[in-house]
Design a protein around this motif. Structure first.
Motif, mmCIF file in Angstrom:
data_model
loop_
_atom_site.group_PDB
_atom_site.id
_atom_site.type_symbol
_atom_site.label_atom_id
_atom_site.label_comp_id
_atom_site.label_asym_id
_atom_site.label_seq_id
_atom_site.Cartn_x
_atom_site.Cartn_y
_atom_site.Cartn_z
ATOM 1 N N VAL A 198 0.831 -1.205 0.000
ATOM 2 C CA VAL A 198 0.000 0.000 0.000
ATOM 3 C C VAL A 198 0.870 1.261 0.000
ATOM 4 C CG1 VAL A 198 -0.403 0.487 2.473
ATOM 5 C CG2 VAL A 198 -2.275 0.711 0.848
ATOM 6 N N ARG A 199 2.117 1.140 0.423
ATOM 7 C CA ARG A 199 3.039 2.292 0.408
ATOM 8 C C ARG A 199 3.727 2.481 -0.949
ATOM 9 N NH1 ARG A 199 4.642 0.103 5.543
ATOM 10 N NH2 ARG A 199 6.457 -0.761 4.480
ATOM 11 N N GLN A 200 3.665 1.487 -1.807
ATOM 12 C CA GLN A 200 4.282 1.618 -3.135
ATOM 13 C C GLN A 200 3.450 2.582 -3.963
ATOM 14 O OE1 GLN A 200 7.257 -0.029 -3.552
ATOM 15 N NE2 GLN A 200 6.765 -0.297 -1.400
ATOM 16 N N GLY A 201 3.903 3.213 -4.858
ATOM 17 C CA GLY A 201 3.073 4.083 -5.693
ATOM 18 C C GLY A 201 2.589 3.328 -6.910
ATOM 19 N N LEU A 202 2.048 4.066 -7.822
ATOM 20 C CA LEU A 202 1.621 3.466 -9.082
ATOM 21 C C LEU A 202 2.796 3.228 -10.015
ATOM 22 C CD1 LEU A 202 -1.692 5.318 -9.905
ATOM 23 C CD2 LEU A 202 -1.384 2.959 -9.189
ATOM 24 N N GLY A 203 3.918 3.828 -9.722
ATOM 25 C CA GLY A 203 5.082 3.641 -10.574
ATOM 26 C C GLY A 203 4.999 4.506 -11.818
ATOM 27 N N GLU A 204 5.782 4.138 -12.794
ATOM 28 C CA GLU A 204 5.846 4.903 -14.047
ATOM 29 C C GLU A 204 5.043 4.179 -15.130
ATOM 30 O OE1 GLU A 204 7.382 7.849 -14.469
ATOM 31 O OE2 GLU A 204 7.866 7.807 -12.325
ATOM 32 N N GLY A 205 4.050 4.819 -15.664
ATOM 33 C CA GLY A 205 3.311 4.271 -16.793
ATOM 34 C C GLY A 205 2.085 3.464 -16.420
ATOM 35 N N VAL A 206 1.341 3.143 -17.450
ATOM 36 C CA VAL A 206 0.066 2.444 -17.290
ATOM 37 C C VAL A 206 0.266 0.996 -16.836
ATOM 38 C CG1 VAL A 206 -2.033 1.690 -18.483
ATOM 39 C CG2 VAL A 206 -1.080 3.938 -18.958
ATOM 40 N N LEU A 207 1.252 0.311 -17.364
ATOM 41 C CA LEU A 207 1.472 -1.082 -16.984
ATOM 42 C C LEU A 207 1.781 -1.209 -15.500
ATOM 43 C CD1 LEU A 207 1.694 -4.053 -17.650
ATOM 44 C CD2 LEU A 207 4.082 -3.661 -18.309
ATOM 45 N N SER A 208 2.664 -0.381 -15.008
ATOM 46 C CA SER A 208 3.006 -0.396 -13.591
ATOM 47 C C SER A 208 1.775 -0.103 -12.735
ATOM 48 C CB SER A 208 4.097 0.637 -13.314
ATOM 49 O OG SER A 208 4.358 0.725 -11.942
ATOM 50 N N ALA A 209 0.979 0.874 -13.142
ATOM 51 C CA ALA A 209 -0.242 1.214 -12.409
ATOM 52 C C ALA A 209 -1.227 0.054 -12.430
ATOM 53 C CB ALA A 209 -0.881 2.464 -13.013
ATOM 54 N N HIS A 210 -1.328 -0.611 -13.549
ATOM 55 C CA HIS A 210 -2.231 -1.750 -13.698
ATOM 56 C C HIS A 210 -1.834 -2.873 -12.745
ATOM 57 C CE1 HIS A 210 -4.661 -4.659 -16.059
ATOM 58 N NE2 HIS A 210 -5.345 -3.579 -16.357
ATOM 59 N N VAL A 211 -0.548 -3.162 -12.669
ATOM 60 C CA VAL A 211 -0.041 -4.201 -11.773
ATOM 61 C C VAL A 211 -0.323 -3.822 -10.314
ATOM 62 C CG1 VAL A 211 2.069 -5.313 -10.918
ATOM 63 C CG2 VAL A 211 1.703 -5.041 -13.383
ATOM 64 N N GLN A 212 -0.075 -2.566 -9.962
ATOM 65 C CA GLN A 212 -0.305 -2.122 -8.582
ATOM 66 C C GLN A 212 -1.779 -2.229 -8.200
ATOM 67 O OE1 GLN A 212 1.372 -1.665 -6.042
ATOM 68 N NE2 GLN A 212 0.465 -0.145 -4.721
ATOM 69 N N VAL A 213 -2.661 -1.812 -9.080
ATOM 70 C CA VAL A 213 -4.102 -1.886 -8.793
ATOM 71 C C VAL A 213 -4.526 -3.342 -8.616
ATOM 72 C CG1 VAL A 213 -6.394 -1.538 -9.825
ATOM 73 C CG2 VAL A 213 -4.724 0.333 -9.796
ATOM 74 N N ASN A 214 -4.025 -4.239 -9.458
ATOM 75 C CA ASN A 214 -4.362 -5.656 -9.313
ATOM 76 C C ASN A 214 -3.892 -6.204 -7.967
ATOM 77 O OD1 ASN A 214 -5.781 -6.322 -11.682
ATOM 78 N ND2 ASN A 214 -3.875 -6.285 -12.835
ATOM 79 N N GLN A 215 -2.682 -5.839 -7.555
ATOM 80 C CA GLN A 215 -2.176 -6.323 -6.268
ATOM 81 C C GLN A 215 -2.988 -5.753 -5.106
ATOM 82 O OE1 GLN A 215 0.152 -8.750 -5.673
ATOM 83 N NE2 GLN A 215 -0.728 -8.558 -3.629
ATOM 84 N N LEU A 216 -3.320 -4.485 -5.171
ATOM 85 C CA LEU A 216 -4.135 -3.887 -4.110
ATOM 86 C C LEU A 216 -5.511 -4.539 -4.045
ATOM 87 C CD1 LEU A 216 -3.251 -0.092 -4.437
ATOM 88 C CD2 LEU A 216 -2.467 -1.704 -2.678
ATOM 89 N N ALA A 217 -6.071 -4.891 -5.190
ATOM 90 C CA ALA A 217 -7.378 -5.568 -5.202
ATOM 91 C C ALA A 217 -7.264 -6.937 -4.528
ATOM 92 C CB ALA A 217 -7.889 -5.714 -6.629
ATOM 93 N N ARG A 218 -6.176 -7.675 -4.807
ATOM 94 C CA ARG A 218 -5.974 -8.979 -4.155
ATOM 95 C C ARG A 218 -5.807 -8.810 -2.651
ATOM 96 N NH1 ARG A 218 -1.929 -9.383 -7.358
ATOM 97 N NH2 ARG A 218 -2.242 -10.035 -9.443
ATOM 98 N N ASP A 219 -5.036 -7.821 -2.255
ATOM 99 C CA ASP A 219 -4.831 -7.574 -0.827
ATOM 100 C C ASP A 219 -6.134 -7.173 -0.148
ATOM 101 O OD1 ASP A 219 -2.136 -8.151 -1.035
ATOM 102 O OD2 ASP A 219 -1.516 -6.039 -1.161
ATOM 103 N N CYS A 220 -6.896 -6.339 -0.808
ATOM 104 C CA CYS A 220 -8.179 -5.893 -0.268
ATOM 105 C C CYS A 220 -9.135 -7.088 -0.114
ATOM 106 C CB CYS A 220 -8.766 -4.833 -1.189
ATOM 107 S SG CYS A 220 -10.065 -3.846 -0.457
ATOM 108 N N GLN A 221 -9.158 -7.964 -1.101
ATOM 109 C CA GLN A 221 -10.002 -9.150 -1.037
ATOM 110 C C GLN A 221 -9.575 -10.044 0.113
ATOM 111 O OE1 GLN A 221 -12.815 -10.048 -3.152
ATOM 112 N NE2 GLN A 221 -13.034 -11.204 -1.258
#
Length: 128
Positions: free
Chosen positions: A94-117
């Motif tokens: 949760v402390r990581q950012g979205l990173g650089e670019g859409v792919l990095s953001a996509h990966v981060q959102v997927n991981q946060l969704a798994r963690d949230c679940q």
């Protein structure tokens, strides 16, 4: 008055351990479902930024309650060890950012969704 388990099943907001922030299970589930839908799409960066903020907020609400449940377990148990490791990973992610670019953001959102679940599942399992 509804019991907490009846409120969870109906999707009503339930006050967490802190007694301050309501936990709206239906909204959390909707955010997770939205993130899972985006796995098959090419979302815009703005949408990923918005979803990341929502998921981080949900994690901030769920984390203290799940942490409190694990704090009550015997420290040497396998369940505590696994849970403590996963909670540590959630706090790190949760402390990581979205990173650089859409792919990095996509990966981060997927991981946060798994963690949230996982947090939501753990919360519900502790209530039964």
């Amino acid at each position: 008055m509804n019991t907490e388990s009846e409120q969870v099943r109906s999707g009503e907001a339930v006050v967490g351990v802190t007694g301050q922030q309501p936990i709206d299970v239906a909204t959390i589930r909707a955010s997770i479902a939205r993130a899972q839908t985006l796995r098959r799409e090419s979302p815009e960066l703005d949408e990923l930024v918005e979803l990341e903020a929502l998921l981080r907020g949900h994690i901030e609400v769920l984390l203290p309650e799940v942490q409190a449940a694990y704090d009550r377990l015997w420290r040497g148990s396998v369940g505590w060890s696994r849970g403590a490791g996963r909670l540590s990973g959630v706090r790190f992610q949760v402390r990581q950012g979205l990173g650089e670019g859409v792919l990095s953001a996509h990966v981060q959102v997927n991981q946060l969704a798994r963690d949230c679940q996982w947090l939501l599942d753990e919360r519900e399992a502790r209530q039964q």
